[in-house]
Design a protein around this motif. Structure first.
Motif, PDB file in Angstrom:
ATOM      1  N   ASP A  16      48.757  41.156  34.527  1.00 28.95           N
ATOM      2  CA  ASP A  16      49.449  40.939  33.263  1.00 28.95           C
ATOM      3  C   ASP A  16      50.815  40.302  33.530  1.00 28.95           C
ATOM      4  N   THR A  17      51.651  40.229  32.518  1.00 31.99           N
ATOM      5  CA  THR A  17      52.941  39.553  32.653  1.00 31.99           C
ATOM      6  C   THR A  17      53.893  40.288  33.587  1.00 31.99           C
ATOM      7  N   TYR A  18      53.645  41.571  33.827  1.00 31.52           N
ATOM      8  CA  TYR A  18      54.485  42.360  34.736  1.00 31.52           C
ATOM      9  C   TYR A  18      53.830  42.531  36.103  1.00 31.52           C
ATOM     10  N   ASP A  19      52.813  41.706  36.423  1.00 34.06           N
ATOM     11  CA  ASP A  19      52.078  41.726  37.691  1.00 34.06           C
ATOM     12  C   ASP A  19      51.351  43.034  37.962  1.00 34.06           C
ATOM     13  N   ARG A  20      50.960  43.759  36.915  1.00 37.50           N
ATOM     14  CA  ARG A  20      50.117  44.942  37.073  1.00 37.50           C
ATOM     15  C   ARG A  20      48.670  44.500  37.078  1.00 37.50           C
ATOM     16  N   LEU A  21      47.844  45.192  37.873  1.00 34.11           N
ATOM     17  CA  LEU A  21      46.419  44.861  37.936  1.00 34.11           C
ATOM     18  C   LEU A  21      45.688  45.487  36.752  1.00 34.11           C
ATOM     19  N   ASN A  22      44.877  44.665  36.084  1.00 33.34           N
ATOM     20  CA  ASN A  22      44.077  45.116  34.948  1.00 33.34           C
ATOM     21  C   ASN A  22      42.615  44.808  35.202  1.00 33.34           C
ATOM     22  N   CYS A  23      41.736  45.660  34.702  1.00 34.34           N
ATOM     23  CA  CYS A  23      40.305  45.408  34.737  1.00 34.34           C
ATOM     24  C   CYS A  23      40.007  44.293  33.732  1.00 34.34           C
ATOM     25  N   ALA A  24      39.287  43.255  34.154  1.00 36.13           N
ATOM     26  CA  ALA A  24      39.012  42.119  33.273  1.00 36.13           C
ATOM     27  C   ALA A  24      38.048  42.500  32.150  1.00 36.13           C
ATOM     28  N   ASP A  25      37.137  43.450  32.402  1.00 38.61           N
ATOM     29  CA  ASP A  25      36.169  43.849  31.375  1.00 38.61           C
ATOM     30  C   ASP A  25      36.804  44.725  30.304  1.00 38.61           C
ATOM     31  N   ASP A  27      40.276  45.522  30.086  1.00 37.59           N
ATOM     32  CA  ASP A  27      41.672  45.166  29.824  1.00 37.59           C
ATOM     33  C   ASP A  27      42.584  46.394  29.896  1.00 37.59           C
ATOM     34  N   GLU A  28      42.269  47.305  30.825  1.00 36.43           N
ATOM     35  CA  GLU A  28      43.070  48.504  31.058  1.00 36.43           C
ATOM     36  C   GLU A  28      43.779  48.404  32.403  1.00 36.43           C
ATOM     37  N   THR A  29      44.975  48.966  32.502  1.00 40.33           N
ATOM     38  CA  THR A  29      45.723  48.989  33.756  1.00 40.33           C
ATOM     39  C   THR A  29      45.060  49.961  34.724  1.00 40.33           C
TER      40      THR A  29
END
Length: 56
Positions: A16-25, A27-29
């Motif tokens: 995301d915009t803060y470089d946190r990893l999110n699941c693409a399916d 959209d959760e951190t």
């Protein structure tokens, strides 16, 4: 279990915009679980339960 780098390359993960990893399916951190006896930490999606390993 794949690494987070492979997940990013294959489109399973996104940042995301803060470089946190999110699941693409979902959209959760991703949540992080550290085991002191292992060389890697495990990143888990809270919704779908998918797991990726991340070297420390």
């Amino acid at each position: 279990m794949k690494s987070t780098r492979k997940g990013l390359r294959e489109g399973e993960l996104a940042k995301d915009t803060y470089d946190r990893l999110n699941c693409a399916d979902c959209d959760e951190t991703l949540k992080k679980r550290n085991d002191p006896d292992e060389v890697f930490s495990v990143r888990t999606c809270p919704d779908c339960g998918s797991e990726w390993k991340e070297l420390r």
